[in-house]
Enzyme design. Structure first.
Site, short mmCIF file in Angstrom:
data_model
loop_
_atom_site.label_atom_id
_atom_site.label_comp_id
_atom_site.label_asym_id
_atom_site.label_seq_id
_atom_site.Cartn_x
_atom_site.Cartn_y
_atom_site.Cartn_z
N ASP A 97 0.86 -1.18 0.00
CA ASP A 97 0.00 0.00 0.00
C ASP A 97 0.90 1.22 0.00
O ASP A 97 1.85 1.30 0.79
CB ASP A 97 -0.88 -0.03 1.25
N TYR B 264 -12.81 13.68 -6.83
CA TYR B 264 -11.92 12.86 -7.67
C TYR B 264 -11.10 13.76 -8.61
O TYR B 264 -9.87 13.69 -8.63
CB TYR B 264 -12.74 11.85 -8.48
N ASN C 164 -12.63 8.40 -21.66
CA ASN C 164 -13.28 7.16 -21.21
C ASN C 164 -12.49 5.94 -21.69
O ASN C 164 -12.61 5.54 -22.85
CB ASN C 164 -14.72 7.11 -21.73
#
Length: 330
Positions: free
Chosen positions: A51, A141, A170
């Site tokens: 992490d 975000y 996208n």
């Protein structure tokens, strides 16, 4: 060249690892596996389950491996979640990114490619959107990604870091071996294909009264293989383009209904849809200007016709109907 890839078990990160390996690079693949799939990491990569919040684990990776460049994909990316739980986005997308930059600095790594987003622009004033469009993200975000772009600029001044930010629109499609399988799936094309096979009852269409030809949102779709290729191209020229941001897109968009119709042609199946009201914060049209990437790096998408994108995603879904084997769903 030894490339450290963060988020390497995720959708875009895993495909990028595959492309890097196919071009003779050595890949050190990092992922926490909170969202990614171990099975998505190509077998040729050295995998490290860590992490980025754990500075000691991160330090051990840099100490054990000679790293020449970093491609940073690891992030929280669900827009709706960013509104309800913004702290996770600032912790992951900003603070963890700073941990990575500090490790990069300590170990003298000077090349960094950042996976950014069209969400940094917010509601577009010009379409197609150029890179110098004003930045006004409308959710945490997009804000977190923009903040990290600004931090990269500070590190360039502070350490001489050579970096580029790639803002893609996208992402969609699949390679032969790797495709799109999120634990919580919100992206249109995989949901359309889920409806095609009957694993969900219908595709939700949010808003039919936008100022677009058929009233539904228009988006710019870019093949995941093209995204990976653009990262490699930016890395090849990083000394020349350091500090720059580039859109990765097609310069044209397709509406939700156009995507559903194309998927019906590709699959040969009727795809049920449920029309509903708009979601807050969804711009009518998001389409990238691709001119800067073409002008500066001589790069254009090669696989991003809508049909090729959907055909590749459909082929992968038929081969992997439950996604990756290590998924809880499977």
């Amino acid at each position: 060249m030894n490339i450290l890839v963060t988020g390497a078990a995720g959708y875009i990160g895993s495909v990028c690892c595959e492309v890097l390996l196919s071009r003779g690079m050595h890949v050190i693949a990092l992922d926490s596996l909170l969202e990614g799939h171990r099975a998505a990491v190509p077998p040729g990569a050295i995998f490290c389950q860590i992490d980025l919040a754990n500075r000691a684990q991160l330090e051990s990776v840099f100490a054990q491996h000679k790293i020449d460049a970093v491609m940073h994909f690891a992030a929280e990316a669900l827009v709706a979640k960013s509104v309800s739980e913004p702290s996770i986005f600032y912790a992951t997308n900003v603070a963890c990114g700073v941990n990575l930059l500090d490790a990069v600095t300590r170990h003298g790594v000077n090349k960094f490619i950042f996976s950014s987003t069209a969400a940094t622009y917010g509601e577009p004033e010009i379409v197609p959107i150029p890179e110098d469009h004003r930045k006004a993200p409308i959710n945490p975000y997009g804000k977190s990604k923009l903040v990290f772009e600004q931090i990269l600029a500070d590190y360039k001044l502070y350490t001489g870091l050579a970096y580029a930010s790639l803002r893609y629109f996208n992402a969609a499609g699949a390679s032969q071996e790797r495709g799109e399988h999120h634990r919580v799936e919100t992206h249109l094309i995989p949901r359309v294909l889920d409806a095609a096979v009957g694993s969900i009852p219908h595709v939700d269409v949010f808003g039919t009264d936008y100022p677009t030809p058929d009233g539904t949102c228009v988006r710019d779709y870019i093949h995941v293989l093209d995204i990976a290729d653009s990262h490699v191209r930016a890395l090849e020229e990083i000394d020349r383009v350091s500090g720059e941001a580039f859109n990765v897109g097609n310069n044209r968009g397709f509406s939700i209904l156009e995507v559903i119709a194309a998927a019906e042609r590709v699959t040969g199946r009727r795809i049920p849809r449920k029309l509903g009201p708009r979601r807050p914060g969804d711009p009518a049209v998001l389409v990238a200007s691709k001119e800067k990437l073409k002008r500066v790096l001589g790069w254009e998408a090669a696989h991003s016709s809508l049909e090729e994108i959907i055909e590749s995603a459909w082929a992968w879904k038929q081969k992997h109907p439950h996604g990756y084997a290590d998924s809880a769903k499977a």
